[in-house]
Structure formats: C-alpha cells, structure tokens
Design a protein around this motif. Sequence first.
Motif, PDB file in Angstrom:
ATOM      1  N   PHE A 102     -27.330  16.416  17.189  1.00  0.00           N
ATOM      2  CA  PHE A 102     -27.871  17.735  17.487  1.00  0.00           C
ATOM      3  C   PHE A 102     -28.925  17.658  18.589  1.00  0.00           C
ATOM      4  O   PHE A 102     -28.909  18.439  19.541  1.00  0.00           O
ATOM      5  CB  PHE A 102     -28.457  18.320  16.196  1.00  0.00           C
ATOM      6  CG  PHE A 102     -28.727  19.794  16.226  1.00  0.00           C
ATOM      7  CD1 PHE A 102     -27.693  20.701  16.126  1.00  0.00           C
ATOM      8  CD2 PHE A 102     -30.033  20.273  16.304  1.00  0.00           C
ATOM      9  CE1 PHE A 102     -27.943  22.068  16.121  1.00  0.00           C
ATOM     10  CE2 PHE A 102     -30.283  21.629  16.295  1.00  0.00           C
ATOM     11  CZ  PHE A 102     -29.237  22.537  16.200  1.00  0.00           C
ATOM     12  N   CYS A 151     -25.813  32.213  11.293  1.00  0.00           N
ATOM     13  CA  CYS A 151     -26.477  31.162  12.053  1.00  0.00           C
ATOM     14  C   CYS A 151     -26.179  31.323  13.533  1.00  0.00           C
ATOM     15  O   CYS A 151     -25.024  31.561  13.920  1.00  0.00           O
ATOM     16  CB  CYS A 151     -25.993  29.794  11.578  1.00  0.00           C
ATOM     17  SG  CYS A 151     -26.797  28.397  12.403  1.00  0.00           S
ATOM     18  N   VAL A 193     -26.830  29.122  17.064  1.00  0.00           N
ATOM     19  CA  VAL A 193     -27.262  27.865  17.642  1.00  0.00           C
ATOM     20  C   VAL A 193     -27.374  28.067  19.142  1.00  0.00           C
ATOM     21  O   VAL A 193     -26.459  28.604  19.779  1.00  0.00           O
ATOM     22  CB  VAL A 193     -26.268  26.724  17.312  1.00  0.00           C
ATOM     23  CG1 VAL A 193     -26.644  25.453  18.055  1.00  0.00           C
ATOM     24  CG2 VAL A 193     -26.256  26.466  15.806  1.00  0.00           C
ATOM     25  N   PHE A 207     -23.763  27.174   9.477  1.00  0.00           N
ATOM     26  CA  PHE A 207     -24.259  26.225  10.468  1.00  0.00           C
ATOM     27  C   PHE A 207     -23.123  25.370  11.022  1.00  0.00           C
ATOM     28  O   PHE A 207     -23.014  25.172  12.224  1.00  0.00           O
ATOM     29  CB  PHE A 207     -25.355  25.342   9.860  1.00  0.00           C
ATOM     30  CG  PHE A 207     -25.836  24.269  10.787  1.00  0.00           C
ATOM     31  CD1 PHE A 207     -26.761  24.553  11.792  1.00  0.00           C
ATOM     32  CD2 PHE A 207     -25.354  22.971  10.688  1.00  0.00           C
ATOM     33  CE1 PHE A 207     -27.198  23.565  12.657  1.00  0.00           C
ATOM     34  CE2 PHE A 207     -25.784  21.981  11.546  1.00  0.00           C
ATOM     35  CZ  PHE A 207     -26.701  22.280  12.545  1.00  0.00           C
ATOM     36  N   LEU A 211     -29.860  21.177  21.197  1.00  0.00           N
ATOM     37  CA  LEU A 211     -29.609  22.403  20.455  1.00  0.00           C
ATOM     38  C   LEU A 211     -30.773  22.768  19.542  1.00  0.00           C
ATOM     39  O   LEU A 211     -31.562  21.916  19.141  1.00  0.00           O
ATOM     40  CB  LEU A 211     -28.339  22.254  19.604  1.00  0.00           C
ATOM     41  CG  LEU A 211     -27.063  21.902  20.357  1.00  0.00           C
ATOM     42  CD1 LEU A 211     -25.909  21.670  19.390  1.00  0.00           C
ATOM     43  CD2 LEU A 211     -26.708  22.967  21.378  1.00  0.00           C
ATOM     44  N   THR A 212     -30.860  24.040  19.221  1.00  0.00           N
ATOM     45  CA  THR A 212     -31.789  24.551  18.223  1.00  0.00           C
ATOM     46  C   THR A 212     -31.043  25.596  17.398  1.00  0.00           C
ATOM     47  O   THR A 212     -30.141  26.262  17.903  1.00  0.00           O
ATOM     48  CB  THR A 212     -33.064  25.137  18.870  1.00  0.00           C
ATOM     49  OG1 THR A 212     -34.000  25.452  17.847  1.00  0.00           O
ATOM     50  CG2 THR A 212     -32.780  26.368  19.697  1.00  0.00           C
ATOM     51  N   ALA A 213     -31.403  25.723  16.119  1.00  0.00           N
ATOM     52  CA  ALA A 213     -30.672  26.623  15.221  1.00  0.00           C
ATOM     53  C   ALA A 213     -31.590  27.667  14.593  1.00  0.00           C
ATOM     54  O   ALA A 213     -32.758  27.403  14.317  1.00  0.00           O
ATOM     55  CB  ALA A 213     -29.994  25.817  14.114  1.00  0.00           C
ATOM     56  N   CYS A 229     -27.494  18.162   6.367  1.00  0.00           N
ATOM     57  CA  CYS A 229     -27.985  19.483   6.764  1.00  0.00           C
ATOM     58  C   CYS A 229     -28.776  20.042   5.587  1.00  0.00           C
ATOM     59  O   CYS A 229     -28.235  20.224   4.499  1.00  0.00           O
ATOM     60  CB  CYS A 229     -26.796  20.384   7.098  1.00  0.00           C
ATOM     61  SG  CYS A 229     -27.254  22.059   7.569  1.00  0.00           S
ATOM     62  N   VAL A 273     -22.067  25.165  15.073  1.00  0.00           N
ATOM     63  CA  VAL A 273     -22.085  23.959  15.910  1.00  0.00           C
ATOM     64  C   VAL A 273     -20.675  23.516  16.265  1.00  0.00           C
ATOM     65  O   VAL A 273     -20.486  22.611  17.081  1.00  0.00           O
ATOM     66  CB  VAL A 273     -22.878  22.780  15.289  1.00  0.00           C
ATOM     67  CG1 VAL A 273     -24.348  23.128  15.181  1.00  0.00           C
ATOM     68  CG2 VAL A 273     -22.307  22.345  13.961  1.00  0.00           C
TER      69      VAL A 273
END
Length: 130
Positions: free
Chosen positions: A103, A125, A127, A64, A108-110, A81, A68
């Motif tokens: 975030f 991951c 994003v 992650f 953003l979305t993960a 996180c 990012v």
Amino acid sequence: MIYGIGTDICDIRRIRATLERQGERFAHKVLAEGELAVWRRRSERWPDRGVRYMATRFSAKEAFSKAVGLGMRMPMTWRNCEVINLPSGKPGIRLHGELATWFEAQGLTAHITVTDEVDYAASFCVVEKL
C-alpha cells in the motif's frame, strides 16, 4: 486522484449464524489482534454488539479490498487489514505486513465509513493515490 472505490453490504444475520457455527475460529480468521480484543469485550458485555462489530469489520474489509482492486488475494488478507476508530470516533484503516508495504509503495491512502442497522452492515471506501 481516486485510485479506487469499494462498497459492501453484509447481512448481520449471516454473520451471527457463522459465529454460532464457528465461534472464535471465524473471529480469528477475520479480525486483526486489536479488533479481536474489542470484539471479545463487546461480545462479553453485549453479545449483539459483538455481532454487529464483526459485521461492520467484515463489510469494511470487503469494501477496502474492492477499492484497492485486490479482492481477497495476497497481499490482501483479512488480518492484514484492521479497521480502527480514530480518537474522534471516525473509522480508519491500519494495515499490517505485506499489505502495508504494498500500500505504501503504491502511494495510497484510504478513507472508510461503516454503518449498521437492524439486519445489515454497510461500508464505503475511497482509496486515493497521493
């Protein structure tokens, strides 16, 4: 639109050795409160599952942080996180504190996936910018 992609592979033997040396101190450094509770339950009942759980969370947070583009620097921290399991069992990311604020401000979305085998845990991951 894809904002970033991150992947990580973690040697479970290394996590086991670190836990043997540092124990709860290492767990408190890496795991958010919800994860810490799950880790303790798993470790009490099946110590090996506790180690594997820790390794998958460590790996997911590394992936992650790469996706990012922050690495392990503010607002990205281990404890801000949290890797959760959705009701379906699918892993997800829950963010806390300054990281959650940052975030959301970025729009953003993960998406995260984790896996483990005998000696390794791995995560991937993606994003997205909404």
